[in-house]
Design a protein around this motif. Structure first.
Motif, PDB file in Angstrom:
ATOM      1  N   SER A 173       0.852  -1.192   0.000  1.00 11.87           N
ATOM      2  CA  SER A 173       0.000   0.000   0.000  1.00 11.87           C
ATOM      3  C   SER A 173       0.888   1.242   0.000  1.00 11.87           C
ATOM      4  N   ILE A 174       0.406   2.301  -0.597  1.00 15.37           N
ATOM      5  CA  ILE A 174       1.182   3.539  -0.725  1.00 15.37           C
ATOM      6  C   ILE A 174       1.128   4.335   0.576  1.00 15.37           C
ATOM      7  N   ASP A 175       2.297   4.790   1.021  1.00 17.70           N
ATOM      8  CA  ASP A 175       2.399   5.703   2.167  1.00 17.70           C
ATOM      9  C   ASP A 175       2.184   7.116   1.620  1.00 17.70           C
ATOM     10  N   GLN A 176       0.999   7.664   1.837  1.00 22.11           N
ATOM     11  CA  GLN A 176       0.641   8.967   1.275  1.00 22.11           C
ATOM     12  C   GLN A 176       1.518  10.098   1.800  1.00 22.11           C
ATOM     13  N   HIS A 177       1.971   9.976   3.041  1.00 26.64           N
ATOM     14  CA  HIS A 177       2.847  11.009   3.620  1.00 26.64           C
ATOM     15  C   HIS A 177       4.187  11.064   2.875  1.00 26.64           C
ATOM     16  N   LYS A 178       4.795   9.906   2.667  1.00 27.74           N
ATOM     17  CA  LYS A 178       6.063   9.857   1.930  1.00 27.74           C
ATOM     18  C   LYS A 178       5.873  10.329   0.488  1.00 27.74           C
ATOM     19  N   LYS A 179       4.772   9.915  -0.116  1.00 26.95           N
ATOM     20  CA  LYS A 179       4.478  10.322  -1.496  1.00 26.95           C
ATOM     21  C   LYS A 179       4.410  11.839  -1.586  1.00 26.95           C
ATOM     22  N   LYS A 180       3.723  12.464  -0.661  1.00 30.38           N
ATOM     23  CA  LYS A 180       3.574  13.924  -0.658  1.00 30.38           C
ATOM     24  C   LYS A 180       4.923  14.622  -0.491  1.00 30.38           C
ATOM     25  N   ILE A 181       5.772  14.100   0.386  1.00 32.53           N
ATOM     26  CA  ILE A 181       7.100  14.681   0.598  1.00 32.53           C
ATOM     27  C   ILE A 181       7.912  14.662  -0.692  1.00 32.53           C
ATOM     28  N   GLU A 224       4.164  14.850  -9.964  1.00 34.64           N
ATOM     29  CA  GLU A 224       3.172  13.884  -9.501  1.00 34.64           C
ATOM     30  C   GLU A 224       3.731  12.494  -9.752  1.00 34.64           C
ATOM     31  N   LEU A 225       3.730  11.661  -8.732  1.00 32.26           N
ATOM     32  CA  LEU A 225       4.336  10.335  -8.838  1.00 32.26           C
ATOM     33  C   LEU A 225       3.348   9.295  -9.348  1.00 32.26           C
ATOM     34  N   PRO A 226       3.818   8.407 -10.216  1.00 28.25           N
ATOM     35  CA  PRO A 226       2.977   7.278 -10.621  1.00 28.25           C
ATOM     36  C   PRO A 226       2.953   6.242  -9.499  1.00 28.25           C
ATOM     37  N   GLU A 227       2.053   5.297  -9.617  1.00 32.36           N
ATOM     38  CA  GLU A 227       1.864   4.275  -8.587  1.00 32.36           C
ATOM     39  C   GLU A 227       3.157   3.526  -8.258  1.00 32.36           C
ATOM     40  N   ILE A 228       3.894   3.067  -9.251  1.00 37.97           N
ATOM     41  CA  ILE A 228       5.092   2.267  -8.988  1.00 37.97           C
ATOM     42  C   ILE A 228       6.142   3.057  -8.219  1.00 37.97           C
ATOM     43  N   VAL A 229       6.346   4.329  -8.545  1.00 38.56           N
ATOM     44  CA  VAL A 229       7.332   5.142  -7.822  1.00 38.56           C
ATOM     45  C   VAL A 229       6.845   5.372  -6.395  1.00 38.56           C
ATOM     46  N   SER A 230       5.565   5.633  -6.233  1.00 42.62           N
ATOM     47  CA  SER A 230       4.994   5.821  -4.895  1.00 42.62           C
ATOM     48  C   SER A 230       5.202   4.580  -4.038  1.00 42.62           C
ATOM     49  N   ILE A 245       7.598   2.275  -4.510  1.00 43.54           N
ATOM     50  CA  ILE A 245       9.035   2.102  -4.245  1.00 43.54           C
ATOM     51  C   ILE A 245       9.444   2.940  -3.041  1.00 43.54           C
ATOM     52  N   ILE A 246       9.020   4.202  -3.013  1.00 37.90           N
ATOM     53  CA  ILE A 246       9.410   5.038  -1.871  1.00 37.90           C
ATOM     54  C   ILE A 246       8.745   4.555  -0.578  1.00 37.90           C
ATOM     55  N   THR A 247       7.597   3.917  -0.690  1.00 40.91           N
ATOM     56  CA  THR A 247       6.921   3.365   0.489  1.00 40.91           C
ATOM     57  C   THR A 247       7.731   2.234   1.110  1.00 40.91           C
ATOM     58  N   VAL A 248       8.258   1.331   0.296  1.00 40.59           N
ATOM     59  CA  VAL A 248       9.008   0.186   0.830  1.00 40.59           C
ATOM     60  C   VAL A 248      10.445   0.535   1.188  1.00 40.59           C
ATOM     61  N   ALA A 249      10.877   1.716   0.838  1.00 36.54           N
ATOM     62  CA  ALA A 249      12.287   2.097   0.988  1.00 36.54           C
ATOM     63  C   ALA A 249      12.622   2.659   2.364  1.00 36.54           C
ATOM     64  N   GLU A 250      12.231   1.957   3.426  1.00 37.59           N
ATOM     65  CA  GLU A 250      12.613   2.372   4.776  1.00 37.59           C
ATOM     66  C   GLU A 250      14.139   2.337   4.900  1.00 37.59           C
ATOM     67  N   GLU A 251      14.695   1.251   4.482  1.00 40.32           N
ATOM     68  CA  GLU A 251      16.137   1.008   4.452  1.00 40.32           C
ATOM     69  C   GLU A 251      16.462   0.574   3.031  1.00 40.32           C
ATOM     70  N   PRO A 252      17.725   0.631   2.633  1.00 44.08           N
ATOM     71  CA  PRO A 252      18.066   0.135   1.297  1.00 44.08           C
ATOM     72  C   PRO A 252      17.667  -1.343   1.148  1.00 44.08           C
ATOM     73  N   ILE A 253      17.184  -1.695  -0.043  1.00 43.17           N
ATOM     74  CA  ILE A 253      16.792  -3.079  -0.342  1.00 43.17           C
ATOM     75  C   ILE A 253      17.704  -3.578  -1.449  1.00 43.17           C
ATOM     76  N   PHE A 254      18.400  -4.686  -1.189  1.00 37.11           N
ATOM     77  CA  PHE A 254      19.352  -5.237  -2.148  1.00 37.11           C
ATOM     78  C   PHE A 254      18.718  -6.364  -2.956  1.00 37.11           C
TER      79      PHE A 254
END
Length: 118
Positions: A14-22, A30-36, A38-47
């Motif tokens: 699910s998209i984190d609307q707060h991160k998306k807005k930032i 305006e971010l597309p769904e996939i970018v929104s 990606i930034i949602t899951v990016a708490e820490e780097p993902i390898f």
């Protein structure tokens, strides 16, 4: 894990609307769904493979951290592919590519992240 597998996993979150807005405010776009997502899951780097999804903080501070005018170039860096190459989303053309931060050259432009990771 393969790149195409990671896209499938990301698309289920699910998209984190707060991160998306930032990020939308920072990059003036305006971010597309996939970018929104990606930034949602990016708490820490993902390898995955030899790539690394940038953390949310790295995406926010990319201009300072990498000394590149991403906003002016109308792109958001999302995945570090090593050797100074990044997968970026071009918010003006709505395309994906690789971008070398040293040479500042764009290459392998594709319509989708999935195509770029194949």
């Amino acid at each position: 894990m393969k790149g195409i597998d990671i896209v499938g996993i990301i698309m289920k979150c699910s998209i984190d609307q707060h991160k998306k807005k930032i990020i939308e405010q920072k990059y003036c776009c305006e971010l597309p769904e996939i970018v929104s997502k990606i930034i949602t899951v990016a708490e820490e780097p993902i390898f995955f493979n030899s790539n690394r999804i940038l953390s949310f903080d790295e995406i926010c501070e990319a201009e300072e951290e990498f000394n590149v005018s991403f906003i002016e170039k109308q792109m958001i860096p999302l995945i570090d592919c090593s050797d100074n190459d990044f997968i970026v989303y071009h918010f003006d053309s709505k395309k994906w590519s690789k971008f070398n931060i040293v040479d500042e050259c764009v290459f392998k432009e594709k319509e989708s992240l999935y195509e770029l990771l194949k």
